[in-house]
Design a protein around this motif. Structure first.
Motif, PDB file in Angstrom:
ATOM      1  N   UNK A 229     -33.581  -3.838  11.419  1.00 52.08           N
ATOM      2  CA  UNK A 229     -33.923  -3.387  10.065  1.00 52.08           C
ATOM      3  C   UNK A 229     -33.080  -4.054   8.980  1.00 52.08           C
ATOM      4  N   UNK A 230     -32.052  -4.801   9.379  1.00 45.87           N
ATOM      5  CA  UNK A 230     -31.211  -5.465   8.396  1.00 45.87           C
ATOM      6  C   UNK A 230     -30.031  -4.659   7.920  1.00 45.87           C
ATOM      7  N   UNK A 231     -29.818  -3.476   8.490  1.00 42.75           N
ATOM      8  CA  UNK A 231     -28.639  -2.678   8.148  1.00 42.75           C
ATOM      9  C   UNK A 231     -27.419  -3.203   8.893  1.00 42.75           C
ATOM     10  N   UNK A 232     -26.233  -2.813   8.433  1.00 41.71           N
ATOM     11  CA  UNK A 232     -24.980  -3.236   9.057  1.00 41.71           C
ATOM     12  C   UNK A 232     -24.358  -2.030   9.753  1.00 41.71           C
ATOM     13  N   UNK A 233     -24.286  -2.060  11.085  1.00 42.86           N
ATOM     14  CA  UNK A 233     -23.795  -0.914  11.837  1.00 42.86           C
ATOM     15  C   UNK A 233     -22.341  -0.590  11.532  1.00 42.86           C
ATOM     16  N   UNK A 234     -21.552  -1.590  11.146  1.00 44.15           N
ATOM     17  CA  UNK A 234     -20.149  -1.321  10.812  1.00 44.15           C
ATOM     18  C   UNK A 234     -20.070  -0.409   9.586  1.00 44.15           C
ATOM     19  N   UNK A 235     -20.901  -0.663   8.585  1.00 43.28           N
ATOM     20  CA  UNK A 235     -20.926   0.193   7.405  1.00 43.28           C
ATOM     21  C   UNK A 235     -21.495   1.570   7.746  1.00 43.28           C
ATOM     22  N   UNK A 236     -22.533   1.577   8.567  1.00 45.62           N
ATOM     23  CA  UNK A 236     -23.142   2.845   8.969  1.00 45.62           C
ATOM     24  C   UNK A 236     -22.126   3.702   9.720  1.00 45.62           C
ATOM     25  N   UNK A 237     -21.445   3.114  10.716  1.00 47.09           N
ATOM     26  CA  UNK A 237     -20.485   3.866  11.534  1.00 47.09           C
ATOM     27  C   UNK A 237     -19.315   4.365  10.687  1.00 47.09           C
ATOM     28  N   UNK A 238     -18.887   3.542   9.722  1.00 44.98           N
ATOM     29  CA  UNK A 238     -17.759   3.945   8.874  1.00 44.98           C
ATOM     30  C   UNK A 238     -18.111   5.197   8.078  1.00 44.98           C
ATOM     31  N   UNK A 239     -19.305   5.219   7.506  1.00 44.51           N
ATOM     32  CA  UNK A 239     -19.712   6.365   6.702  1.00 44.51           C
ATOM     33  C   UNK A 239     -20.001   7.590   7.569  1.00 44.51           C
ATOM     34  N   UNK A 240     -20.658   7.380   8.712  1.00 44.82           N
ATOM     35  CA  UNK A 240     -20.928   8.500   9.624  1.00 44.82           C
ATOM     36  C   UNK A 240     -19.621   9.129  10.104  1.00 44.82           C
ATOM     37  N   UNK A 241     -18.637   8.293  10.417  1.00 40.78           N
ATOM     38  CA  UNK A 241     -17.367   8.781  10.941  1.00 40.78           C
ATOM     39  C   UNK A 241     -16.553   9.587   9.955  1.00 40.78           C
ATOM     40  N   UNK A 242     -16.876   9.495   8.647  1.00 47.89           N
ATOM     41  CA  UNK A 242     -16.150  10.275   7.642  1.00 47.89           C
ATOM     42  C   UNK A 242     -16.604  11.729   7.620  1.00 47.89           C
ATOM     43  N   UNK A 243     -17.696  12.024   8.288  1.00 47.62           N
ATOM     44  CA  UNK A 243     -18.159  13.405   8.414  1.00 47.62           C
ATOM     45  C   UNK A 243     -17.202  14.143   9.344  1.00 47.62           C
ATOM     46  N   UNK A 244     -16.551  15.193   8.841  1.00 48.36           N
ATOM     47  CA  UNK A 244     -15.533  15.880   9.644  1.00 48.36           C
ATOM     48  C   UNK A 244     -16.127  16.523  10.893  1.00 48.36           C
ATOM     49  N   UNK A 245     -17.431  16.743  10.895  1.00 51.12           N
ATOM     50  CA  UNK A 245     -18.058  17.321  12.085  1.00 51.12           C
ATOM     51  C   UNK A 245     -18.212  16.292  13.199  1.00 51.12           C
ATOM     52  N   UNK A 246     -18.152  15.006  12.858  1.00 54.60           N
ATOM     53  CA  UNK A 246     -18.420  13.938  13.823  1.00 54.60           C
ATOM     54  C   UNK A 246     -17.171  13.123  14.130  1.00 54.60           C
ATOM     55  N   UNK A 247     -16.463  12.696  13.096  1.00 53.72           N
ATOM     56  CA  UNK A 247     -15.242  11.912  13.293  1.00 53.72           C
ATOM     57  C   UNK A 247     -15.541  10.460  13.642  1.00 53.72           C
ATOM     58  N   UNK A 248     -14.569   9.564  13.441  1.00 50.52           N
ATOM     59  CA  UNK A 248     -14.792   8.134  13.638  1.00 50.52           C
ATOM     60  C   UNK A 248     -14.598   7.642  15.068  1.00 50.52           C
ATOM     61  N   UNK A 249     -14.019   8.478  15.913  1.00 53.63           N
ATOM     62  CA  UNK A 249     -13.630   8.009  17.240  1.00 53.63           C
ATOM     63  C   UNK A 249     -14.850   7.710  18.115  1.00 53.63           C
ATOM     64  N   UNK A 250     -14.778   6.574  18.805  1.00 50.43           N
ATOM     65  CA  UNK A 250     -15.801   6.126  19.744  1.00 50.43           C
ATOM     66  C   UNK A 250     -17.130   5.793  19.057  1.00 50.43           C
ATOM     67  N   UNK A 251     -17.083   5.526  17.759  1.00 50.59           N
ATOM     68  CA  UNK A 251     -18.261   5.024  17.062  1.00 50.59           C
ATOM     69  C   UNK A 251     -18.093   3.532  16.801  1.00 50.59           C
ATOM     70  N   UNK A 252     -17.634   2.818  17.813  1.00 46.99           N
ATOM     71  CA  UNK A 252     -17.459   1.378  17.712  1.00 46.99           C
ATOM     72  C   UNK A 252     -18.516   0.696  18.574  1.00 46.99           C
ATOM     73  N   UNK A 253     -19.458  -0.024  17.940  1.00 46.51           N
ATOM     74  CA  UNK A 253     -20.483  -0.708  18.734  1.00 46.51           C
ATOM     75  C   UNK A 253     -19.890  -1.861  19.525  1.00 46.51           C
ATOM     76  N   UNK A 254     -20.553  -2.226  20.601  1.00 45.90           N
ATOM     77  CA  UNK A 254     -20.056  -3.324  21.432  1.00 45.90           C
ATOM     78  C   UNK A 254     -21.045  -3.665  22.526  1.00 45.90           C
ATOM     79  N   UNK A 429     -25.201  -5.334  15.957  1.00 46.27           N
ATOM     80  CA  UNK A 429     -25.667  -4.476  14.888  1.00 46.27           C
ATOM     81  C   UNK A 429     -25.333  -4.979  13.500  1.00 46.27           C
ATOM     82  N   UNK A 430     -25.072  -6.260  13.366  1.00 47.21           N
ATOM     83  CA  UNK A 430     -24.727  -6.817  12.061  1.00 47.21           C
ATOM     84  C   UNK A 430     -25.833  -7.778  11.614  1.00 47.21           C
ATOM     85  N   UNK A 431     -26.213  -7.750  10.338  1.00 42.42           N
ATOM     86  CA  UNK A 431     -27.296  -8.626   9.876  1.00 42.42           C
ATOM     87  C   UNK A 431     -26.855 -10.084   9.857  1.00 42.42           C
TER      88      UNK A 431
END
Length: 431
Positions: A229-254, A429-431
């Motif tokens: 879709x042309x989105x950047x997963x690094x930006x997506x994961x960074x913003x998702x991980x700021x949600x205190x219900x989810x957290x940033x841990x283990x949201x690293x694509x590879x 996951x990067x454009x």
């Protein structure tokens, strides 16, 4: 640090978990004897040489040499021991169930050790194992000996720190006295002690690793969708991980998870469910996504190069994660095998890995530096995010490659910088 009352502890197994457990318990002030059936390993440990790489472990063993010893002798191990820790491997069997043969070997060896106060299971075992061990101890005349499940939550590369500064200490036991004894062993460590029944404690370890694996597979699914879709997963994961219900841990694509725990424990939990007649649909998908993720990297290279036959490909990093020498279930093994099957020549670099002298590694070439590994290559894959790769001479490396095609399987490098150096750069996951 508050010193605990000194206890005499026997630790069975001198692998990652056994060595870390023994060294940390000695650090807490206990007298510990670690037993292993491998004479070579015991000889190395007695000479002061640690056969595995784990940060701070060697120093801790050396610092506690007056309280920590190693042996192959059962009598020496159990002499005066109050608590016996079971820290042996439980690899998958042909049926997919955990192979508990080493566990049962230890349990049988305890017959006659009437001076023991408790047997503690550190090994990862299927739910219900404690009930069977309890019955075996009773049958051996050790009904007065308590039993506890005390699962480990240590990660390779940070195992000592994880033991000494845990998120929680889980103790499963049927009697309060045994739970209190195991908790007392950990006095001096700051971390919540969570006491529960044995079966629940056994489930906690499997469920924890399955959930972590799920987070990784989920972000990898999102990464694939980002590519389409042309989105950047690094930006997506960074913003998702700021949600205190989810957290940033283990949201690293590879390019997939591996190691001694996630693959084994995920399969063990799935098999456990199957044995009860229940199909864990979500976990099955998590495992499938991870298996496909490793092969998608090969397909990306194939699409870029047109063919892999006759191509020279460099694998940069071999261990399943940085900071360890562990090759168990490493993604690099799948990549090397697939590349060779496609007719490619495979060159490798890793600062710590010690691949076994078996295929696919006997058909690859090991080089001393990343620069040497990529020389004359048609493509390179960043497999393990070693810090040395951040500092490598990527400009000079591009000039020595036959085709500067780079697949960054860990999103370690800056895409714009790499493209500016002349690379055909592909990430996850990067454009």
């Amino acid at each position: 640090m508050v010193r605990t009352p000194e206890r005499q502890v026997a630790v069975f197994g001198a692998g990652y978990i056994g060595l870390v457990t023994g060294a940390c318990l000695a650090e807490l002030g206990h007298r510990v004897v670690v037993r292993d059936i491998d004479p070579g390993k015991v000889a190395l440990l007695r000479s002061g040489d640690v056969p595995i790489y784990e940060p701070d472990l060697g120093d801790m063993i050396a610092r506690n040499k007056e309280r920590l010893s190693f042996t192959t002798d059962l009598g020496e191990t159990l002499d005066g021991a109050e608590i016996a820790y079971v820290c042996v491997d439980t690899p998958p069997s042909a049926s997919g169930d955990a192979d508990l043969s080493r566990v049962w070997s230890v349990v049988r060896s305890l017959e006659g050790a009437e001076h023991l106060r408790a047997v503690v299971m550190k090994s990862t075992v299927p739910v219900g194992t404690g009930t069977r061990v309890r019955a075996a101890l009773d049958e051996a005349g050790l009904s007065h000996v308590g039993y506890a499940a005390n699962p480990e939550f240590t990660a390779e590369g940070s195992a000592v720190r994880d033991f000494m500064r845990p998120d929680r200490i889980v103790i499963g036991s049927a009697d309060d006295a045994t739970a209190a004894l195991v908790a007392e062993l950990h006095e001096g460590i700051e971390g919540p002690v969570v006491v529960m029944d044995v079966r629940s404690a056994e489930m906690v370890k499997l469920a924890s690793n399955a959930l972590l694996a799920t987070k990784i597979s989920f972000i990898n699914e999102i990464a694939t969708l980002c590519e389409k879709t042309g989105a950047d997963v690094e930006e997506v994961a960074r913003a998702v991980g700021l949600d205190h219900r989810l957290g940033p841990h283990f949201l690293r694509p590879g390019i997939g998870w591996g190691g001694s725990c996630f693959p084994k424990d995920s399969e063990a939990l799935r098999q456990l469910a199957s044995n009860t007649g229940y199909h864990l649909q979500l976990l099955s998908a998590v495992i499938e996504v991870n298996n496909l993720q490793k092969r998608r990297a090969i397909q990306k290279l194939k699409d870029e190069l047109g063919t892999l036959t006759g191509m020279r490909v460099a694998l940069l990093g071999l261990t399943f994660k940085p900071g360890t020498d562990d090759m168990r279930e490493a993604t690099s093994t799948v990549l090397a095998g697939r590349l060779l099957a496609e007719g490619a020549e495979v060159r490798c670099w890793d600062p710590m890995a010690r691949p076994a002298e078996v295929e696919p590694w006997t058909s690859t070439t090991r080089l001393a530096t990343p620069e040497l590994a990529v020389e004359g290559a048609d493509a390179a894959i960043v497999v393990t995010e070693w810090p040395q790769l951040k500092e490598a001479d990527w400009a000079g490396m591009a000039a020595t490659m036959r085709r500067p095609v780079l697949f960054d399987g860990r999103n370690l490098l800056d895409p714009r910088e790499m493209r500016g150096l002349g690379y055909t750069y592909m990430g996850v996951g990067r454009p």
